[in-house]
Scaffold this active site. Structure first.
Site, short mmCIF file in Angstrom:
data_model
loop_
_atom_site.label_atom_id
_atom_site.label_comp_id
_atom_site.label_asym_id
_atom_site.label_seq_id
_atom_site.Cartn_x
_atom_site.Cartn_y
_atom_site.Cartn_z
N GLY A 46 0.84 -1.19 0.00
CA GLY A 46 0.00 0.00 0.00
C GLY A 46 0.87 1.24 0.00
CD GLN A 51 3.51 5.85 2.58
OE1 GLN A 51 2.54 5.31 2.06
NE2 GLN A 51 4.46 5.17 3.18
CB CYS A 95 5.19 2.44 7.55
SG CYS A 95 4.74 3.91 6.63
CG LEU A 96 6.76 0.95 1.56
CD1 LEU A 96 6.19 1.23 0.17
CD2 LEU A 96 7.87 -0.09 1.50
CG HIS A 137 -0.72 1.54 7.19
ND1 HIS A 137 0.15 1.08 8.16
CD2 HIS A 137 0.02 2.35 6.37
CE1 HIS A 137 1.36 1.59 7.92
NE2 HIS A 137 1.31 2.37 6.85
CD GLU A 138 -1.01 2.66 2.64
OE1 GLU A 138 -0.56 3.82 2.55
OE2 GLU A 138 -0.32 1.69 2.97
CG HIS A 141 0.35 6.92 5.26
ND1 HIS A 141 1.43 7.46 5.92
CD2 HIS A 141 0.64 5.60 5.11
CE1 HIS A 141 2.33 6.52 6.14
NE2 HIS A 141 1.88 5.38 5.66
ZN LIG Z 1 2.71 3.50 5.79
#
Ligand SMILES: [Zn+2]
Length: 185
Positions: A46, A51, A95-96, A137-138, A141
């Site tokens: 995701g 991000q 998380c990236l 989660h997204e 963000h």
């Molecule tokens: Zn994340």
């Protein structure tokens, strides 16, 4: 398609609330394609616009490489809105934007989500378990929320060393990143 650098923990853009998309433009479609390419290059499931330094309410998801989710098609959600939440289960998240930090977060197991697709048509889906978790989660963000925010102070303390390293850009990732000091939006 381009692979975009991913903003790391500490970058201000990760703490901002993204703005609703009002229409689908060629630029937005390109942005979504780039987000898919970036997510795949980073082996993520995701990715949210914040991000990659953009404050539009757009998220992309692809869980089809995860066992049991092969049938779930890649999703691009514009202006996603969680209509209802049910159940609760603890699961590990990463998380990236926060490389090498993983911890357990309790989240609802079933959600209903309304969003606009890339034709700007309203869609509504029900999502369960991992897919529900990734969507939440997204969506967090694009509201400026990170999974770390759900941890207790003592849990967060355990990650402090790594978080400080990330802020200073002292992490090695297999994908391009932007650390705090370079992150000007
Ligand atoms: Zn994340």
């Amino acid at each position: 398609m381009s692979i975009l650098p991913i903003y790391l923990y500490g970058a201000e853009v990760l703490r901002k609330k993204a703005k609703p998309v009002t229409k689908v433009t060629d630029e937005l479609i390109e942005q979504i394609m780039n987000m898919f390419a970036t997510m795949r290059a980073a082996q993520g499931i995701g990715l949210a616009a914040n991000q990659v330094g953009s404050l539009e309410r757009v998220i992309v998801i692809d869980v089809s490489d995860v066992e049991g989710y092969e049938e779930v098609k890649p999703l691009a959600l514009i202006n996603p809105e969680i209509l209802s939440r049910e159940g609760g289960e603890e699961g590990e998240e990463g998380c990236l934007s926060i490389p090498e930090v993983r911890d357990k977060v309790t989240r609802p197991t079933t959600i209903r989500v309304k969003y606009k697709d890339t034709n700007f048509q309203v869609q509504e889906i029900e999502a369960y378990n991992l897919l529900a978790r990734v969507i939440m989660h997204e969506v967090d963000h694009i509201n400026g929320v990170l999974f770390l925010d759900y941890l207790s102070a003592s849990e967060r303390k355990l990650h402090k060393e790594q978080l400080d390293k990330i802020k200073q850009g002292e992490v090695e990732t297999s994908y391009p990143v932007v650390a705090m000091e370079e992150a000007v939006v």
